[in-house]
Write a protein that holds these residues in place. Structure first.
Motif, PDB file in Angstrom:
ATOM      1  N   PHE A   1       0.816  -1.213   0.000  1.00 39.83           N
ATOM      2  CA  PHE A   1       0.000   0.000   0.000  1.00 39.83           C
ATOM      3  C   PHE A   1       0.853   1.268   0.000  1.00 39.83           C
ATOM      4  CE2 PHE A   1      -3.088  -3.132   1.357  1.00 39.83           C
ATOM      5  CZ  PHE A   1      -4.190  -2.771   0.597  1.00 39.83           C
TER       6      PHE A   1
ATOM      7  N   MET B   1       1.399   2.266  -3.655  1.00 41.32           N
ATOM      8  CA  MET B   1       0.179   2.319  -4.450  1.00 41.32           C
ATOM      9  C   MET B   1      -0.406   3.729  -4.457  1.00 41.32           C
ATOM     10  SD  MET B   1      -3.202   0.011  -3.745  1.00 41.32           S
ATOM     11  CE  MET B   1      -2.212  -1.470  -3.700  1.00 41.32           C
ATOM     12  N   ASP B   2      -0.832   4.175  -5.626  1.00 40.20           N
ATOM     13  CA  ASP B   2      -1.585   5.423  -5.724  1.00 40.20           C
ATOM     14  C   ASP B   2      -3.044   5.062  -5.472  1.00 40.20           C
ATOM     15  OD1 ASP B   2      -2.858   7.777  -6.290  1.00 40.20           O
ATOM     16  OD2 ASP B   2      -2.121   7.939  -8.352  1.00 40.20           O
ATOM     17  N   GLN B   3      -3.483   5.270  -4.248  1.00 43.03           N
ATOM     18  CA  GLN B   3      -4.816   4.828  -3.849  1.00 43.03           C
ATOM     19  C   GLN B   3      -5.927   5.643  -4.495  1.00 43.03           C
ATOM     20  OE1 GLN B   3      -4.991   4.318   0.413  1.00 43.03           O
ATOM     21  NE2 GLN B   3      -3.035   3.261   0.443  1.00 43.03           N
ATOM     22  N   THR B   4      -5.571   6.772  -5.094  1.00 43.43           N
ATOM     23  CA  THR B   4      -6.592   7.559  -5.792  1.00 43.43           C
ATOM     24  C   THR B   4      -6.805   7.046  -7.214  1.00 43.43           C
ATOM     25  OG1 THR B   4      -4.979   9.189  -6.587  1.00 43.43           O
ATOM     26  CG2 THR B   4      -6.025   9.618  -4.443  1.00 43.43           C
TER      27      THR B   4
ATOM     28  N   ILE C   1      -9.925   0.638  -4.325  1.00 39.12           N
ATOM     29  CA  ILE C   1      -9.364  -0.174  -3.239  1.00 39.12           C
ATOM     30  C   ILE C   1     -10.311  -1.317  -2.868  1.00 39.12           C
ATOM     31  CG2 ILE C   1      -8.688  -0.162  -0.797  1.00 39.12           C
ATOM     32  CD1 ILE C   1      -6.603   1.110  -2.488  1.00 39.12           C
TER      33      ILE C   1
ATOM     34  N   ASN D   1      -3.265  -6.528  -8.385  1.00 37.13           N
ATOM     35  CA  ASN D   1      -2.540  -5.515  -7.623  1.00 37.13           C
ATOM     36  C   ASN D   1      -1.510  -4.853  -8.534  1.00 37.13           C
ATOM     37  OD1 ASN D   1      -1.047  -4.003  -5.828  1.00 37.13           O
ATOM     38  ND2 ASN D   1      -1.074  -5.568  -4.231  1.00 37.13           N
TER      39      ASN D   1
END
Length: 94
Positions: A46, A49-52, A56, A66
């Motif tokens: 995480f 990772m670019d969570q935007t 998710i 992933n």
């Protein structure tokens, strides 16, 4: 040295138990190395990772691959850590 800071912190916090020796600490770290392995395999991804940019929830449900698994920095980290786990006996070579 990490151990000195660790034992000093326990003293400052007023820890009443026996402060483990460096050997005791190393044994405990090896004993629970599988938890560290889980951390690297699951949670450290995480950080890369670019969570935007992804859903998710879909990732956690297994509906998405992933994207971090293709990240060269993450691959390098995992190679280093998995090699270390193999050499310390946490992973089996079989």
């Amino acid at each position: 040295m990490y151990y000195q800071q660790y034992s000093d912190l326990l003293k400052r916090l007023g820890y009443l138990g026996k402060i483990p020796s460096l050997l005791d600490l190393q044994i405990e770290l090896l004993r629970y190395a599988s938890l560290e392995l889980i951390h690297y395999a699951i949670f450290s991804s995480f950080r890369y990772m670019d969570q935007t940019a992804i859903d998710i929830e879909a990732l956690l449900k297994g509906e998405l691959d992933n994207p971090v698994l293709n990240n060269p920095e993450f691959k390098k980290l995992m190679h280093t850590e998995l090699t270390r786990f193999l050499h310390q006996g946490t992973l089996s070579s079989v």
